[in-house]
Design a protein around this motif. Structure first.
Motif, PDB file in Angstrom:
ATOM      1  N   ASP A 181      -3.345   3.413   0.024  1.00  0.00           N
ATOM      2  CA  ASP A 181      -3.460   4.856  -0.169  1.00  0.00           C
ATOM      3  C   ASP A 181      -2.653   5.654   0.849  1.00  0.00           C
ATOM      4  OD1 ASP A 181      -5.154   4.666  -2.381  1.00  0.00           O
ATOM      5  OD2 ASP A 181      -6.903   4.393  -1.100  1.00  0.00           O
ATOM      6  N   ALA A 182      -1.874   4.970   1.674  1.00  0.00           N
ATOM      7  CA  ALA A 182      -1.034   5.677   2.647  1.00  0.00           C
ATOM      8  C   ALA A 182       0.100   6.406   1.927  1.00  0.00           C
ATOM      9  CB  ALA A 182      -0.461   4.687   3.654  1.00  0.00           C
ATOM     10  N   PRO A 183       0.598   7.506   2.495  1.00  0.00           N
ATOM     11  CA  PRO A 183       1.709   8.224   1.856  1.00  0.00           C
ATOM     12  C   PRO A 183       2.906   7.304   1.631  1.00  0.00           C
ATOM     13  CG  PRO A 183       0.780   9.518   3.643  1.00  0.00           C
ATOM     14  CD  PRO A 183       0.143   8.161   3.735  1.00  0.00           C
ATOM     15  N   ALA A 184       3.580   7.486   0.505  1.00  0.00           N
ATOM     16  CA  ALA A 184       4.696   6.618   0.139  1.00  0.00           C
ATOM     17  C   ALA A 184       6.058   7.251   0.399  1.00  0.00           C
ATOM     18  CB  ALA A 184       4.591   6.233  -1.335  1.00  0.00           C
ATOM     19  N   ALA A 185       6.109   8.574   0.599  1.00  0.00           N
ATOM     20  CA  ALA A 185       7.397   9.255   0.708  1.00  0.00           C
ATOM     21  C   ALA A 185       7.822   9.494   2.151  1.00  0.00           C
ATOM     22  CB  ALA A 185       7.337  10.576  -0.043  1.00  0.00           C
ATOM     23  N   THR A 186       7.092   8.942   3.101  1.00  0.00           N
ATOM     24  CA  THR A 186       7.389   9.140   4.513  1.00  0.00           C
ATOM     25  C   THR A 186       7.987   7.874   5.115  1.00  0.00           C
ATOM     26  OG1 THR A 186       5.067   8.586   4.931  1.00  0.00           O
ATOM     27  CG2 THR A 186       5.645  10.917   4.903  1.00  0.00           C
ATOM     28  N   ASP A 187       8.560   7.999   6.289  1.00  0.00           N
ATOM     29  CA  ASP A 187       9.151   6.847   6.976  1.00  0.00           C
ATOM     30  C   ASP A 187       8.116   5.740   7.141  1.00  0.00           C
ATOM     31  OD1 ASP A 187      11.146   5.528   8.865  1.00  0.00           O
ATOM     32  OD2 ASP A 187       9.399   5.800  10.169  1.00  0.00           O
ATOM     33  N   PRO A 188       8.412   4.518   6.688  1.00  0.00           N
ATOM     34  CA  PRO A 188       7.399   3.466   6.705  1.00  0.00           C
ATOM     35  C   PRO A 188       6.855   3.139   8.091  1.00  0.00           C
ATOM     36  CG  PRO A 188       9.178   2.860   5.219  1.00  0.00           C
ATOM     37  CD  PRO A 188       9.631   4.085   5.962  1.00  0.00           C
ATOM     38  N   TRP A 189       7.707   3.095   9.108  1.00  0.00           N
ATOM     39  CA  TRP A 189       7.235   2.755  10.446  1.00  0.00           C
ATOM     40  C   TRP A 189       6.337   3.853  10.995  1.00  0.00           C
ATOM     41  CZ3 TRP A 189       5.223  -0.145  13.654  1.00  0.00           C
ATOM     42  CH2 TRP A 189       5.356  -0.068  15.024  1.00  0.00           C
ATOM     43  N   THR A 190       6.738   5.096  10.870  1.00  0.00           N
ATOM     44  CA  THR A 190       5.884   6.191  11.320  1.00  0.00           C
ATOM     45  C   THR A 190       4.574   6.215  10.541  1.00  0.00           C
ATOM     46  OG1 THR A 190       7.869   7.478  11.832  1.00  0.00           O
ATOM     47  CG2 THR A 190       5.789   8.668  11.778  1.00  0.00           C
ATOM     48  N   THR A 191       4.657   5.906   9.247  1.00  0.00           N
ATOM     49  CA  THR A 191       3.448   5.876   8.422  1.00  0.00           C
ATOM     50  C   THR A 191       2.503   4.776   8.879  1.00  0.00           C
ATOM     51  OG1 THR A 191       4.727   6.703   6.547  1.00  0.00           O
ATOM     52  CG2 THR A 191       2.583   5.728   6.054  1.00  0.00           C
TER      53      THR A 191
END
Length: 218
Positions: A181-191
């Protein structure tokens, strides 16, 4: 938007090669640390850098051990003894001999990582084992090992003053496996740092509580 709501193709599974890569990259960074760095605090953790590497090693060992019995337990952890050596310190089964110095400490990390890599490679896909965040399979334990390695190396790199930026693809795939359920459109490492309570993300406050979902995906 959550990952579960997106129509992207299903990410490839997280496997032994991913965990092996994560551990190798972590070791390459940590071997740059000066000898005096290991007594300093690891980022935002209450542990010092030496204890944090021991904790990471202990996690990787414990995940390997959980998959080890012919019939892994589904309701509890394999009952290794563990204890903390100081108030507020991590409770551990695996510890490094201080006399071996930082090189020995990192060898303990390398060995623990190799144990989990081997167990992931050799455990049948249908095998299930207990974790407090959900009964899981070998892929799930591989993903857990990757997350532990990436985020604790972040803690260590912060404390020591080293750069650490793991592969975006690897971060994206462990997010898909453990944080659907984590955001998908953001930088993966920061996410991933946000999902594990270590960073703010695109207007979202830093999390004060968090957990992953290790349950087996259909």
């Amino acid at each position: 938007m959550s990952r579960s709501a997106e129509s992207h193709p299903t990410p490839s599974p997280v496997g032994a090669d991913d965990l092996d890569l994560a551990v190798r990259l972590a070791l390459a960074v940590l071997r740059k640390a000066p000898p005096a760095a290991w007594d300093g605090k690891a980022g935002s953790l209450e542990w010092d850098c030496w204890e944090t590497v021991e904790h990471l090693s202990d996690d990787l060992f414990a995940y390997a051990a959980q998959l080890g019995p012919r019939k892994p337990p589904l309701d509890t952890e394999v009952p290794f003894g563990w204890e903390s050596h100081r108030p507020g310190g991590p409770a551990l089964t695996v510890r490094a001999n201080r006399e071996a110095g930082p090189a020995g400490l990192l060898q303990v990390l390398e060995a623990s990582g190799a144990l989990l890599v081997a167990m992931v490679r050799t455990t049948a896909p249908e095998v299930r084992a207990y974790h407090v965040f959900g009964v899981s399979d070998a892929e799930g334990f591989a993903a857990m090992g990757v997350v532990e390695t990436l985020v604790h190396t972040h803690d260590l790199a912060q404390g020591i003053g080293l750069g650490w930026n793991p592969p975006a693809d690897l971060c994206a795939r462990v997010l898909a496996r453990l944080f659907p359920d984590a955001p998908a459109a953001t930088d993966p490492w920061t996410t991933l740092l946000w999902a594990t309570g270590r960073a703010e993300l695109d207007g979202r406050s830093r999390l004060t509580t968090w957990r992953w979902d290790g349950t087996v995906r259909a």
